[in-house]
Design a protein around this motif. Structure first.
Motif, short mmCIF file in Angstrom:
data_model
loop_
_atom_site.label_atom_id
_atom_site.label_comp_id
_atom_site.label_asym_id
_atom_site.label_seq_id
_atom_site.Cartn_x
_atom_site.Cartn_y
_atom_site.Cartn_z
N ALA A 247 2.47 -12.28 4.64
CA ALA A 247 3.52 -12.94 3.95
C ALA A 247 5.03 -12.29 4.17
N PHE A 248 5.66 -12.92 3.55
CA PHE A 248 7.10 -12.61 3.63
C PHE A 248 8.01 -12.68 2.41
N ALA A 249 8.92 -11.84 2.03
CA ALA A 249 9.93 -12.42 1.04
C ALA A 249 11.21 -12.16 1.80
N VAL A 250 11.65 -13.46 1.56
CA VAL A 250 13.29 -13.71 2.38
C VAL A 250 14.28 -14.30 1.29
N GLY A 251 15.52 -13.99 1.79
CA GLY A 251 16.51 -14.37 0.80
C GLY A 251 17.43 -13.34 0.79
N ASN A 252 18.10 -12.99 -0.67
CA ASN A 252 18.96 -12.08 -0.91
C ASN A 252 19.03 -10.88 -0.50
N ALA A 253 19.72 -10.18 0.22
CA ALA A 253 19.70 -9.13 0.93
C ALA A 253 19.34 -7.99 0.14
N GLU A 254 20.03 -8.07 -1.02
CA GLU A 254 20.02 -6.93 -2.11
C GLU A 254 18.52 -6.81 -2.64
N VAL A 255 17.91 -8.07 -2.91
CA VAL A 255 16.57 -7.89 -3.57
C VAL A 255 15.52 -7.47 -2.48
N VAL A 256 15.81 -8.34 -1.28
CA VAL A 256 14.90 -7.90 -0.22
C VAL A 256 14.91 -6.28 0.26
N GLY A 257 15.96 -5.70 0.06
CA GLY A 257 16.35 -4.26 0.47
C GLY A 257 15.60 -3.44 -0.71
N ALA A 258 15.75 -4.01 -2.15
CA ALA A 258 15.06 -3.04 -3.28
C ALA A 258 13.62 -3.18 -2.93
N LEU A 259 13.17 -4.19 -2.56
CA LEU A 259 11.49 -4.46 -2.24
C LEU A 259 11.23 -3.57 -1.12
N THR A 260 11.93 -3.59 -0.07
CA THR A 260 11.47 -2.86 0.97
C THR A 260 11.62 -1.44 0.56
N LYS A 261 12.46 -1.18 -0.14
CA LYS A 261 12.45 0.70 -0.55
C LYS A 261 11.14 0.83 -1.30
N LEU A 262 10.77 -0.16 -2.44
CA LEU A 262 9.57 0.41 -3.04
C LEU A 262 8.29 0.20 -2.42
N LYS A 263 8.22 -0.66 -1.21
CA LYS A 263 7.01 -0.75 -0.60
C LYS A 263 7.06 0.46 0.43
N SER A 264 8.15 1.11 0.85
CA SER A 264 8.10 2.10 1.61
C SER A 264 7.30 3.47 0.90
N TYR A 265 7.18 3.33 -0.33
CA TYR A 265 6.57 4.30 -1.16
C TYR A 265 5.10 3.86 -1.26
N LEU A 266 4.60 2.58 -1.36
CA LEU A 266 3.50 2.04 -1.71
C LEU A 266 2.44 1.91 -0.52
N ASP A 267 3.17 1.56 0.82
CA ASP A 267 2.17 1.20 1.70
C ASP A 267 2.76 1.34 3.20
N TYR A 268 1.96 1.26 4.49
CA TYR A 268 2.28 1.52 5.79
C TYR A 268 2.02 0.18 6.38
N GLY A 269 2.29 -0.95 5.72
CA GLY A 269 1.97 -2.16 6.46
C GLY A 269 0.51 -2.73 6.58
N ALA A 270 0.52 -3.82 7.04
CA ALA A 270 -0.96 -4.42 7.55
C ALA A 270 -1.40 -3.76 9.00
N PHE A 271 -2.63 -3.78 9.15
CA PHE A 271 -3.14 -3.31 10.32
C PHE A 271 -2.36 -4.18 11.47
N GLN A 272 -1.65 -3.11 12.39
CA GLN A 272 -0.76 -3.71 13.30
C GLN A 272 -1.28 -4.87 14.29
N PRO A 273 -2.44 -5.04 14.71
CA PRO A 273 -2.96 -6.00 15.39
C PRO A 273 -2.76 -7.60 14.38
N ILE A 274 -2.89 -7.32 13.47
CA ILE A 274 -2.64 -8.58 12.35
C ILE A 274 -1.04 -9.04 12.40
N GLN A 275 -0.29 -8.15 12.48
CA GLN A 275 1.01 -8.44 12.43
C GLN A 275 1.45 -9.02 13.81
N ILE A 276 0.89 -8.33 14.96
CA ILE A 276 1.03 -9.05 16.57
C ILE A 276 0.62 -10.41 16.60
#
Length: 391
Positions: A247-276
């Protein structure tokens, strides 16, 4: 021992239905399970093939990117341009989330804290109610449903609350009520949010699941929406990729940036083949949601026509993969939970009791369109035999 974040969670009422279903099946009964909205339609073959290919590459076995690899964010930006005419900057206005539930939950962490308030529809998909609570905020539930002016209720709830709510969580087409709105309605809520400095969080889970000519609008189609709104888009229903958690959070850049920063502490993303593979799904199978939709429409018609035929009046929903059915009048004194239990025990049909979606859901049960037409027709026959009080 005290577990503070979960102390206030109510009993999970759906578990009572699941237990009855499992007991009946253990006893040899053939229960048609229309309770849990777990899609049974296969994911796009091209994505499955790409997943297998990418998984064989050892380079994809390493940590990936928490925010989503660049081409994945670009793919969803291109999808928004094609589908909704919305321009998104894949670097500033898009972040990948491990499913919409994870995205919404962590979004509440960056938007809300103790002392804050969120407005949430009632009834609602449970995480919409509990994600703000997990963040330490208060939740005011706003009545939504057939013949209810949800927007007027929102405004009234905002005006009565103090401190003023910071966030409005909403989702159209709506689970569980199947209520739908048009672009003019989205314009009204964006105008309200801009005037009152409120952040809008729109869960767009059923963006492509609609019928009879209805086209669900993205809140981001409203001019100026990016000033106040972020939207959750998922491949779960549109591309029938529930277990992939994309899934994706899209829209307001400030909110997306804040979520991006939090997630950088919490996960390394999904298994890359799933993303591909998800990139391939969006880019090479753009019409797959239409195929999925046709299946859900056929199932909707089979169920709703069947229920009406046996004397259970139900309207055809214009969106979602659900049918929101009022408990028939001869059984209304039972309440939604007892009625749902009755359907399992007497008709071998599992549904979700409306009370499980909040107090606003009392008096209804939800059917999920997760069985084929033959099984749905069997469920209708079972219901006809069991519901002897119907006309």
């Amino acid at each position: 021992m005290e577990f503070r974040r979960i102390t206030g969670l109510p009993p999970y009422v759906f578990a009572a239905i699941n237990q009855l279903r499992d007991e009946a099946r253990h006893a040899g009964e053939d229960v048609v399970d229309l309770g849990f909205g777990n899609p049974d339609i296969p994911s796009p073959a091209v994505a499955v093939e790409k997943l297998a290919e990418a998984a064989r590459n050892p380079r994809n076995h390493r940590y990936s990117s928490s925010r989503g690899i660049p081409n994945l964010r670009l793919a969803v930006a291109n999808l928004y341009r094609r589908r909704f005419g919305v321009e998104l900057d894949p670097d500033r206005e898009v972040v990948f989330t491990i499913g919409a539930k994870e995205g919404l939950s962590h979004l509440m962490w960056v938007l809300l804290g103790p002392g804050d308030t969120a407005l949430v529809p009632s009834p609602s998909y449970p995480i919409h109610i509990y994600a703000p609570l997990f963040a330490g905020a208060e939740v005011r539930q706003v009545r939504l449903g057939p013949n209810v002016d949800f927007f007027a209720n929102l405004v009234e709830s905002w005006e009565e609350a103090w401190p003023r709510p910071r966030v409005i969580v909403f989702s159209f087409p709506h689970n569980p009520t199947t209520e739908c709105v048009d672009l003019a309605w989205m314009q009204r809520i964006v105008d309200f949010a801009r005037e009152h400095d409120v952040v809008l969080v729109h869960d767009f889970a059923y963006s492509d699941t609609s019928f009879d000519g209805y086209e669900p609008p993205s809140v981001l189609q409203v001019p100026g929406a990016k000033e106040v709104a972020v939207e959750l888009y998922t491949l779960t229903k549109s591309f029938s990729m529930a277990g992939w958690r994309v899934a994706f959070a899209v829209g307001n850049a400030e909110v997306v940036g804040a979520l991006t920063k939090l997630k950088s502490y919490l996960d390394y993303g999904a298994f890359q083949p799933i993303q591909i593979a998800s990139i391939v799904a969006m880019n090479e199978a753009p019409d797959y949601p239409k195929e999925v939709n046709a299946i859900y429409k056929s199932r909707r018609d089979t169920l709703v026509d069947g229920l009406n035929r046996i004397g259970w009046p139900v309207a055809k929903p214009r969106g979602t993969m659900f049918v929101w059915a009022p408990v028939p009048e001869p059984y209304s004194e039972m309440g939604s939970l007892e009625y749902a239990k009755y359907l399992v025990k007497e008709a071998c049909v599992a549904t979700s009791p409306g009370i499980g979606f909040g107090n606003g859901g009392e008096g209804y049960v939800r059917f999920a369109l997760v069985e084929n037409e033959q099984r749905i027709a069997q469920a209708v026959r079972n219901l006809r035999r069991a519901l002897t009080k119907l006309g």
